[in-house]
Scaffold this motif. Structure first.
Motif, PDB file in Angstrom:
ATOM      1  N   TYR A 169      -2.965  19.725  10.718  1.00 56.64           N
ATOM      2  CA  TYR A 169      -3.003  19.567  12.174  1.00 56.64           C
ATOM      3  C   TYR A 169      -2.361  18.247  12.591  1.00 56.64           C
ATOM      4  O   TYR A 169      -1.599  18.183  13.568  1.00 56.64           O
ATOM      5  N   LEU A 170      -2.643  17.158  11.839  1.00 59.09           N
ATOM      6  CA  LEU A 170      -2.057  15.865  12.166  1.00 59.09           C
ATOM      7  C   LEU A 170      -0.541  15.881  12.011  1.00 59.09           C
ATOM      8  O   LEU A 170       0.178  15.241  12.783  1.00 59.09           O
ATOM      9  N   GLU A 171      -0.055  16.602  11.017  1.00 64.04           N
ATOM     10  CA  GLU A 171       1.372  16.566  10.685  1.00 64.04           C
ATOM     11  C   GLU A 171       2.209  17.467  11.591  1.00 64.04           C
ATOM     12  O   GLU A 171       3.280  17.080  12.056  1.00 64.04           O
ATOM     13  N   ILE A 172       1.727  18.670  11.845  1.00 61.25           N
ATOM     14  CA  ILE A 172       2.549  19.630  12.593  1.00 61.25           C
ATOM     15  C   ILE A 172       1.892  20.108  13.882  1.00 61.25           C
ATOM     16  O   ILE A 172       2.440  20.952  14.590  1.00 61.25           O
ATOM     17  N   TYR A 188       8.840  13.629  -9.078  1.00 59.42           N
ATOM     18  CA  TYR A 188       8.997  12.270  -8.552  1.00 59.42           C
ATOM     19  C   TYR A 188       9.168  12.299  -7.033  1.00 59.42           C
ATOM     20  O   TYR A 188       8.593  11.465  -6.312  1.00 59.42           O
ATOM     21  N   ALA A 189       9.932  13.273  -6.540  1.00 62.98           N
ATOM     22  CA  ALA A 189      10.119  13.411  -5.095  1.00 62.98           C
ATOM     23  C   ALA A 189       8.790  13.689  -4.403  1.00 62.98           C
ATOM     24  O   ALA A 189       8.534  13.197  -3.288  1.00 62.98           O
ATOM     25  N   GLY A 190       7.934  14.464  -5.047  1.00 62.88           N
ATOM     26  CA  GLY A 190       6.613  14.727  -4.490  1.00 62.88           C
ATOM     27  C   GLY A 190       5.790  13.460  -4.387  1.00 62.88           C
ATOM     28  O   GLY A 190       5.120  13.212  -3.371  1.00 62.88           O
ATOM     29  N   LEU A 191       5.819  12.642  -5.435  1.00 61.76           N
ATOM     30  CA  LEU A 191       5.086  11.367  -5.405  1.00 61.76           C
ATOM     31  C   LEU A 191       5.612  10.453  -4.302  1.00 61.76           C
ATOM     32  O   LEU A 191       4.835   9.840  -3.560  1.00 61.76           O
ATOM     33  N   VAL A 192       6.935  10.363  -4.191  1.00 63.83           N
ATOM     34  CA  VAL A 192       7.535   9.524  -3.152  1.00 63.83           C
ATOM     35  C   VAL A 192       7.118  10.002  -1.764  1.00 63.83           C
ATOM     36  O   VAL A 192       6.776   9.196  -0.879  1.00 63.83           O
ATOM     37  N   THR A 193       7.122  11.314  -1.576  1.00 57.31           N
ATOM     38  CA  THR A 193       6.726  11.875  -0.280  1.00 57.31           C
ATOM     39  C   THR A 193       5.301  11.489   0.078  1.00 57.31           C
ATOM     40  O   THR A 193       5.005  11.110   1.219  1.00 57.31           O
ATOM     41  N   VAL A 194       4.391  11.583  -0.896  1.00 59.83           N
ATOM     42  CA  VAL A 194       2.993  11.244  -0.635  1.00 59.83           C
ATOM     43  C   VAL A 194       2.838   9.759  -0.322  1.00 59.83           C
ATOM     44  O   VAL A 194       2.131   9.375   0.622  1.00 59.83           O
ATOM     45  N   LEU A 224      -1.490   9.312   4.548  1.00 62.13           N
ATOM     46  CA  LEU A 224      -2.592   9.964   5.272  1.00 62.13           C
ATOM     47  C   LEU A 224      -2.489  11.475   5.220  1.00 62.13           C
ATOM     48  O   LEU A 224      -3.476  12.176   4.968  1.00 62.13           O
ATOM     49  N   THR A 225      -1.294  12.005   5.429  1.00 62.62           N
ATOM     50  CA  THR A 225      -1.116  13.458   5.527  1.00 62.62           C
ATOM     51  C   THR A 225      -0.407  14.077   4.328  1.00 62.62           C
ATOM     52  O   THR A 225      -0.467  15.278   4.128  1.00 62.62           O
ATOM     53  N   GLY A 226       0.299  13.280   3.529  1.00 60.71           N
ATOM     54  CA  GLY A 226       1.050  13.808   2.391  1.00 60.71           C
ATOM     55  C   GLY A 226       2.466  14.231   2.732  1.00 60.71           C
ATOM     56  O   GLY A 226       3.250  14.552   1.838  1.00 60.71           O
ATOM     57  N   ILE A 263      -1.215  18.774  -9.297  1.00 60.90           N
ATOM     58  CA  ILE A 263      -1.905  17.545  -8.921  1.00 60.90           C
ATOM     59  C   ILE A 263      -1.118  16.809  -7.842  1.00 60.90           C
ATOM     60  O   ILE A 263      -1.688  16.303  -6.869  1.00 60.90           O
ATOM     61  N   ILE A 264       0.203  16.735  -8.012  1.00 60.48           N
ATOM     62  CA  ILE A 264       1.037  16.110  -6.981  1.00 60.48           C
ATOM     63  C   ILE A 264       0.946  16.906  -5.688  1.00 60.48           C
ATOM     64  O   ILE A 264       0.898  16.332  -4.587  1.00 60.48           O
ATOM     65  N   ASN A 265       0.895  18.224  -5.788  1.00 58.18           N
ATOM     66  CA  ASN A 265       0.787  19.063  -4.595  1.00 58.18           C
ATOM     67  C   ASN A 265      -0.473  18.753  -3.784  1.00 58.18           C
ATOM     68  O   ASN A 265      -0.465  18.842  -2.552  1.00 58.18           O
ATOM     69  N   ILE A 266      -1.555  18.401  -4.475  1.00 55.81           N
ATOM     70  CA  ILE A 266      -2.790  18.037  -3.756  1.00 55.81           C
ATOM     71  C   ILE A 266      -2.517  16.878  -2.808  1.00 55.81           C
ATOM     72  O   ILE A 266      -2.934  16.884  -1.651  1.00 55.81           O
ATOM     73  N   GLY A 267      -1.795  15.862  -3.303  1.00 54.66           N
ATOM     74  CA  GLY A 267      -1.431  14.739  -2.449  1.00 54.66           C
ATOM     75  C   GLY A 267      -0.499  15.141  -1.327  1.00 54.66           C
ATOM     76  O   GLY A 267      -0.613  14.651  -0.202  1.00 54.66           O
ATOM     77  N   MET A 268       0.432  16.074  -1.624  1.00 50.55           N
ATOM     78  CA  MET A 268       1.360  16.531  -0.589  1.00 50.55           C
ATOM     79  C   MET A 268       0.650  17.327   0.501  1.00 50.55           C
ATOM     80  O   MET A 268       1.070  17.323   1.650  1.00 50.55           O
TER      81      MET A 268
END
Length: 395
Positions: A62-65, A267-273, A278-280, A305-310
């Motif tokens: 909700y915060l992101e989109i 790595y791109a997933g980690l950078v995104t998070v 706050l939102t991933g 695991i990275i997806n959880i952060g995303m």
């Protein structure tokens, strides 16, 4: 019902598993005190943390989109599934439940092999059993999928099947289980998911070395030789028939470039998070990072695991750490040194955690066999401090 995915049956608009979970819900309401009495503090934390993560994911969306979806029914299904294990598992039925779980996995695997080697009518029968209009048709020579929705999700049950068969063999000494192990490895190979094959092989060799004497080790390693022979025969067949190349060539053709792209996505997933703690971040944020790293566009990080952060930012990672640390505490209660059956369940669960590091499905996203094994762990941890030996069939 979770392993053999039946979408709907004729004349009934609701899927059979949803009807079953509705029944579980009614029991949960009527016998609330009975259910509450079976939960220790850590089990409650595990169950609630799982639900809190789903709510957090909705909030960050909700915060992101600016919009989110209502609480999904599958979240409640997963909760009721775990609750059912906690309540019903006891020292008398643990082994029986695990056997039936393994039987259902074996049926799905063998059905997938029938589709691979024979095709019709089994390919069409699979679609009729699942009865989902969105389901993809898999025919003769295509990657093994079994009675499941997709190739990738079927890799999870295939990972643990040979491990569970070895566990039951250790307890029961039934030699037909070795044949099933051979077929399970053939299914793994023809499914084409490399990390599943690698982890299942590693855990199998580890447990064979751990559980058996020298003579039995040699006897058991025969099934590996048979699996290799079957593998070679499939390779020869695929050389002659282009329709059967898929899975085998996928395992053979792993390249450093392909691995590099996979790690670039992670790595791109980690950078995104870290850029959106706050939102991933959004899917577009992730696509921009992958394009900047290697000039390609990816939709997912290929790491659960990275997806959880995303999906839920740093808060999602903190919840998962809390969730998993409590699972480890429950595992410590299972007396692993003395109980073969518990070792088999825990090693199977660990192999799935390893697979999720290279796949998008994970336990926090409701991956079915991970949740079922967690249910066995939670149910077993209630009573394993008692003096009970689960090394024999009678137990």
């Amino acid at each position: 019902l979770r392993i053999i995915s039946i979408y709907k049956v004729p004349f009934i608009p609701i899927a059979p598993d949803n009807i079953f979970y509705g029944f579980i819900f009614l029991i949960f309401v009527v016998f609330n005190k009975l259910y509450s009495a079976a939960f220790n503090k850590q089990i409650k934390v595990i169950l609630l943390t799982y639900v809190f993560y789903q709510l957090l994911k909705m909030f960050t969306s909700y915060l992101e989109i600016g919009r989110t979806e209502i609480l999904q029914w599958w979240i409640l299904r997963d909760y009721f599934l775990l609750v059912s294990f906690v309540i019903t598992i006891n020292r008398q039925n643990f082994y029986k439940y695990l056997k039936w779980f393994t039987i259902v996995l074996s049926i799905s695997m063998l059905f997938g092999l029938l589709i691979y080697f024979i095709g019709e009518p089994f390919a069409s029968l699979r679609l009729k059993i699942i009865n989902n209009p969105t389901m993809h048709y898999y025919g003769k020579g295509e990657r093994v999928v079994g009675l499941n929705y997709s190739i990738f999700s079927f890799a999870y049950p295939l990972t643990i099947l040979p491990i569970l068969l070895l566990t039951i063999y250790k307890i029961s000494s039934k030699h037909y289980l070795i044949i099933l192990m051979v077929f399970s490895f053939l299914g793994l190979i023809l499914n084409g998911e490399r990390i599943s094959l690698a982890l299942a092989s590693f855990v199998m060799l580890l447990l064979i070395n751990r559980w058996f004497n020298a003579g039995r080790k040699i006897f058991l390693l025969i099934f590996l030789v048979l699996a290799i022979i079957l593998f070679q025969s499939v390779m020869l067949s695929s050389d002659k028939n282009q329709d059967t190349i898929g899975a085998v060539s996928r395992i053979q053709s792993t390249t450093s470039d392909e691995l590099s792209i996979r790690f670039y996505k992670q790595y791109a997933g980690l950078v995104t998070v870290f850029k959106h703690p706050l939102t991933g971040g959004t899917n577009n944020n992730f696509k921009n990072e992958t394009y900047a790293l290697y000039g390609g566009v990816g939709n997912y990080s290929h790491n659960a695991i990275i997806n959880i952060g995303m999906y839920a930012g740093f808060g999602g990672w903190l919840l998962f750490m809390f969730f998993f640390s409590n699972i480890l505490s429950q595992i410590k209660k299972m007396s692993l040194k003395s109980k073969i059956i518990n070792q088999g369940v825990v090693f199977s669960f660990a192999s799935l955690m390893g697979v999720s590091l290279f796949h998008n499905d994970g336990i926090f996203e409701g991956e079915t066999v991970s949740l079922i094994l967690l249910g066995f762990i939670l149910g077993s941890s209630k009573y394993c401090n008692n003096k009970l030996n689960l090394n024999t069939r009678d137990d």
